[in-house]
Write a protein that holds these residues in place. Sequence first.
Motif, PDB file in Angstrom:
ATOM      1  N   PRO A 236      85.493   3.453  -4.367  1.00 43.45           N
ATOM      2  CA  PRO A 236      84.862   4.957  -4.070  1.00 43.45           C
ATOM      3  C   PRO A 236      83.353   4.642  -4.156  1.00 43.45           C
ATOM      4  CG  PRO A 236      86.717   4.932  -5.306  1.00 43.45           C
ATOM      5  CD  PRO A 236      86.745   3.663  -5.296  1.00 43.45           C
ATOM      6  N   LEU A 237      82.394   5.203  -3.011  1.00 40.70           N
ATOM      7  CA  LEU A 237      81.378   5.478  -3.321  1.00 40.70           C
ATOM      8  C   LEU A 237      80.730   5.842  -4.486  1.00 40.70           C
ATOM      9  CD1 LEU A 237      78.243   5.434  -2.059  1.00 40.70           C
ATOM     10  CD2 LEU A 237      78.960   7.840  -1.014  1.00 40.70           C
ATOM     11  N   ARG A 238      81.384   6.683  -5.284  1.00 46.17           N
ATOM     12  CA  ARG A 238      80.918   7.503  -6.573  1.00 46.17           C
ATOM     13  C   ARG A 238      80.695   6.462  -7.676  1.00 46.17           C
ATOM     14  NH1 ARG A 238      85.530   7.379  -9.515  1.00 46.17           N
ATOM     15  NH2 ARG A 238      87.482   7.539  -8.090  1.00 46.17           N
ATOM     16  N   THR A 239      81.587   5.420  -7.726  1.00 42.59           N
ATOM     17  CA  THR A 239      81.231   4.535  -8.858  1.00 42.59           C
ATOM     18  C   THR A 239      80.103   3.685  -8.743  1.00 42.59           C
ATOM     19  OG1 THR A 239      82.603   2.594  -7.790  1.00 42.59           O
ATOM     20  CG2 THR A 239      83.752   4.315  -9.199  1.00 42.59           C
ATOM     21  N   CYS A 240      79.737   3.283  -7.353  1.00 43.75           N
ATOM     22  CA  CYS A 240      78.559   2.476  -7.107  1.00 43.75           C
ATOM     23  C   CYS A 240      77.376   3.368  -7.088  1.00 43.75           C
ATOM     24  CB  CYS A 240      78.659   1.742  -5.874  1.00 43.75           C
ATOM     25  SG  CYS A 240      79.567   0.419  -5.805  1.00 43.75           S
ATOM     26  N   ALA A 241      77.412   4.598  -6.851  1.00 45.54           N
ATOM     27  CA  ALA A 241      76.429   5.470  -6.817  1.00 45.54           C
ATOM     28  C   ALA A 241      75.804   5.769  -8.548  1.00 45.54           C
ATOM     29  CB  ALA A 241      76.769   6.806  -6.182  1.00 45.54           C
ATOM     30  N   ALA A 242      77.189   5.888  -9.003  1.00 39.82           N
ATOM     31  CA  ALA A 242      76.567   6.076 -10.701  1.00 39.82           C
ATOM     32  C   ALA A 242      76.048   4.834 -11.152  1.00 39.82           C
ATOM     33  CB  ALA A 242      78.005   6.217 -11.374  1.00 39.82           C
ATOM     34  N   GLN A 243      76.456   3.603 -10.960  1.00 38.23           N
ATOM     35  CA  GLN A 243      75.904   2.348 -11.378  1.00 38.23           C
ATOM     36  C   GLN A 243      74.587   2.226 -10.737  1.00 38.23           C
ATOM     37  OE1 GLN A 243      77.009   1.137 -13.940  1.00 38.23           O
ATOM     38  NE2 GLN A 243      78.841  -0.138 -13.572  1.00 38.23           N
ATOM     39  N   ALA A 244      74.214   2.524  -9.723  1.00 41.38           N
ATOM     40  CA  ALA A 244      72.890   2.349  -9.133  1.00 41.38           C
ATOM     41  C   ALA A 244      71.973   3.394  -9.686  1.00 41.38           C
ATOM     42  CB  ALA A 244      72.982   2.506  -7.614  1.00 41.38           C
ATOM     43  N   ASP A 245      72.410   4.523 -10.236  1.00 41.78           N
ATOM     44  CA  ASP A 245      71.693   5.324 -10.662  1.00 41.78           C
ATOM     45  C   ASP A 245      71.222   4.977 -12.355  1.00 41.78           C
ATOM     46  OD1 ASP A 245      71.385   7.492  -8.840  1.00 41.78           O
ATOM     47  OD2 ASP A 245      72.993   8.775  -9.531  1.00 41.78           O
ATOM     48  N   ARG A 246      72.035   4.459 -12.907  1.00 45.88           N
ATOM     49  CA  ARG A 246      71.848   3.688 -14.194  1.00 45.88           C
ATOM     50  C   ARG A 246      70.868   2.672 -14.167  1.00 45.88           C
ATOM     51  NH1 ARG A 246      76.332   0.878 -16.394  1.00 45.88           N
ATOM     52  NH2 ARG A 246      75.262   1.137 -18.365  1.00 45.88           N
ATOM     53  N   LEU A 247      70.958   1.761 -13.049  1.00 47.01           N
ATOM     54  CA  LEU A 247      70.177   0.694 -12.681  1.00 47.01           C
ATOM     55  C   LEU A 247      68.560   1.266 -12.449  1.00 47.01           C
ATOM     56  CD1 LEU A 247      72.475  -2.218 -11.120  1.00 47.01           C
ATOM     57  CD2 LEU A 247      71.644  -1.741 -13.584  1.00 47.01           C
ATOM     58  N   LYS A 248      68.643   2.068 -11.561  1.00 46.17           N
ATOM     59  CA  LYS A 248      67.164   2.813 -11.167  1.00 46.17           C
ATOM     60  C   LYS A 248      66.661   3.289 -12.366  1.00 46.17           C
ATOM     61  CE  LYS A 248      64.759   4.112  -7.896  1.00 46.17           C
ATOM     62  NZ  LYS A 248      64.207   2.870  -6.580  1.00 46.17           N
ATOM     63  N   ALA A 249      67.447   3.809 -13.290  1.00 47.67           N
ATOM     64  CA  ALA A 249      66.596   4.440 -14.438  1.00 47.67           C
ATOM     65  C   ALA A 249      66.217   3.415 -15.324  1.00 47.67           C
ATOM     66  CB  ALA A 249      67.877   5.527 -15.224  1.00 47.67           C
ATOM     67  N   ALA A 250      66.921   2.257 -15.341  1.00 50.38           N
ATOM     68  CA  ALA A 250      66.360   1.084 -16.129  1.00 50.38           C
ATOM     69  C   ALA A 250      65.256   0.237 -15.560  1.00 50.38           C
ATOM     70  CB  ALA A 250      67.734   0.169 -16.341  1.00 50.38           C
ATOM     71  N   GLY A 251      64.915   0.551 -14.372  1.00 54.31           N
ATOM     72  CA  GLY A 251      63.561   0.081 -13.672  1.00 54.31           C
ATOM     73  C   GLY A 251      64.044  -0.916 -12.593  1.00 54.31           C
ATOM     74  N   ALA A 252      65.290  -0.888 -12.148  1.00 53.77           N
ATOM     75  CA  ALA A 252      65.791  -2.205 -11.406  1.00 53.77           C
ATOM     76  C   ALA A 252      65.384  -1.647  -9.690  1.00 53.77           C
ATOM     77  CB  ALA A 252      67.218  -1.982 -11.023  1.00 53.77           C
ATOM     78  N   ASP A 253      65.116  -2.456  -8.953  1.00 47.00           N
ATOM     79  CA  ASP A 253      64.798  -2.343  -7.484  1.00 47.00           C
ATOM     80  C   ASP A 253      66.049  -2.168  -6.834  1.00 47.00           C
ATOM     81  OD1 ASP A 253      63.811  -2.460  -4.860  1.00 47.00           O
ATOM     82  OD2 ASP A 253      62.877  -4.269  -4.997  1.00 47.00           O
ATOM     83  N   ILE A 254      66.361  -1.206  -6.885  1.00 43.31           N
ATOM     84  CA  ILE A 254      67.861  -1.058  -5.975  1.00 43.31           C
ATOM     85  C   ILE A 254      67.781   0.213  -5.218  1.00 43.31           C
ATOM     86  CG2 ILE A 254      68.711   0.310  -8.196  1.00 43.31           C
ATOM     87  CD1 ILE A 254      71.540  -0.823  -7.712  1.00 43.31           C
ATOM     88  N   THR A 255      68.686   0.123  -4.037  1.00 41.79           N
ATOM     89  CA  THR A 255      68.836   1.217  -3.031  1.00 41.79           C
ATOM     90  C   THR A 255      70.141   1.146  -2.873  1.00 41.79           C
ATOM     91  OG1 THR A 255      68.344  -0.122  -1.203  1.00 41.79           O
ATOM     92  CG2 THR A 255      66.612   0.913  -2.418  1.00 41.79           C
ATOM     93  N   LEU A 256      70.809   2.106  -2.112  1.00 37.82           N
ATOM     94  CA  LEU A 256      71.921   2.739  -1.687  1.00 37.82           C
ATOM     95  C   LEU A 256      71.966   3.112  -0.512  1.00 37.82           C
ATOM     96  CD1 LEU A 256      75.386   2.520  -2.307  1.00 37.82           C
ATOM     97  CD2 LEU A 256      74.676   4.830  -3.401  1.00 37.82           C
ATOM     98  N   THR A 257      72.796   2.360   0.397  1.00 36.95           N
ATOM     99  CA  THR A 257      72.588   2.844   1.921  1.00 36.95           C
ATOM    100  C   THR A 257      74.208   3.017   2.246  1.00 36.95           C
ATOM    101  OG1 THR A 257      70.781   1.342   2.723  1.00 36.95           O
ATOM    102  CG2 THR A 257      72.312   2.180   4.332  1.00 36.95           C
ATOM    103  N   THR A 258      74.284   4.162   2.761  1.00 39.76           N
ATOM    104  CA  THR A 258      75.797   5.012   3.167  1.00 39.76           C
ATOM    105  C   THR A 258      75.964   5.256   4.612  1.00 39.76           C
ATOM    106  OG1 THR A 258      75.287   7.165   2.470  1.00 39.76           O
ATOM    107  CG2 THR A 258      75.844   5.714   0.670  1.00 39.76           C
TER     108      THR A 258
END
Length: 344
Positions: A236-258
């Motif tokens: 499910p998208l929700r699990t990757c969206a949650a992980q992406a938000d965590r990494l973004k908050a930690a300063g990672a260069d991350i995007t999610l295209t859906t």
Amino acid sequence: MLLQHRAARRGGLRALLAAAFCSGLALATGSAMAQTAEPSERATYPSRVELHAIPSLTLSDSQFLRGEADAGKPVTVAGEFRVAQGDGKLPVAVLMHGSGGVGPNVEMWARLLNANGISTFAIDGFTGRGIVSTSANQAQLGRLNLIVDIYHSLEILAKHPRVDPKRIVLIGFSRGGQAAFYASLERFHQLWNRSGIDFAGYIPFYADCSTRYIDDTKVVKRPIRLVHGEADDYNPLRTCAAQADRLKAAGADITLTTYPGAHHGFDTPIMDGPVVSAASQTVRNCRIEEREPGALINAETNAPFSYQDACVQKGPNVGGDPAGRAAARVAVLDMVKAIIASPP
């Protein structure tokens, strides 16, 4: 919240084809402008194909997480290196398959990338291990084994005379997308990457992001570009969206295209879905955590995770989505081009 780039479903394919017809026009996907011209058939052929033996290991997840290389079983897997047309050292996209093994989507992406001057290295992590598919029995192979194969492939590419080692991108699909996502962890690089180089970027397709590892917000300083179907009920998208938000908050260069309405495997070119994959296991309702090094715990039961756990279900939907597939061919090619245009 992480900004999500959404691709238009209704009318998207018609707009895409119209833009491809008009030389020089571009299709806007989110805030980016993407070139849409389809390559000629001749351009899709590589100038050379090489088959490489990849020395690797078969490990349990606990062995991987503890860095216990001596406990692993030596194995040789394979890689197909397609050298794109062109001279000198070229950029490369490493392609890591999913639970069904090397499938038609890998071939589709290889041809598209080759046509754009990007060589490809497609890893087969199953045949050398005597595995055809893990879809119905994911316990056949540790969840993290494909990361070892990926790093060993990087060792081969780092020394190849036709490879620009600063412009290697990792693209993975499903189980391979999971591997591509977590291969970005600094900890895993320190444990297993002996190539002396890193990927220029990471592009995981419809990955399983349900597991949280120790220090999993500490990723290498490279772009991570998650790609997912919004209707995916396998991973499910929700699990990757949650992980992406965590990494973004930690300063990672991350995007999610859906992609709206797109299911698992939406990029496959030989079938359109969705269809029910009755025997396939999914951990869509599981929360898995590494609470101490090497120990993966079912967060609901506080017991070691097993594919026999009640949270493991069967029967997710899979299948290609014409609009999502067409839009992704444009957007992901643009992602790769942007990454290799500004190597670290």
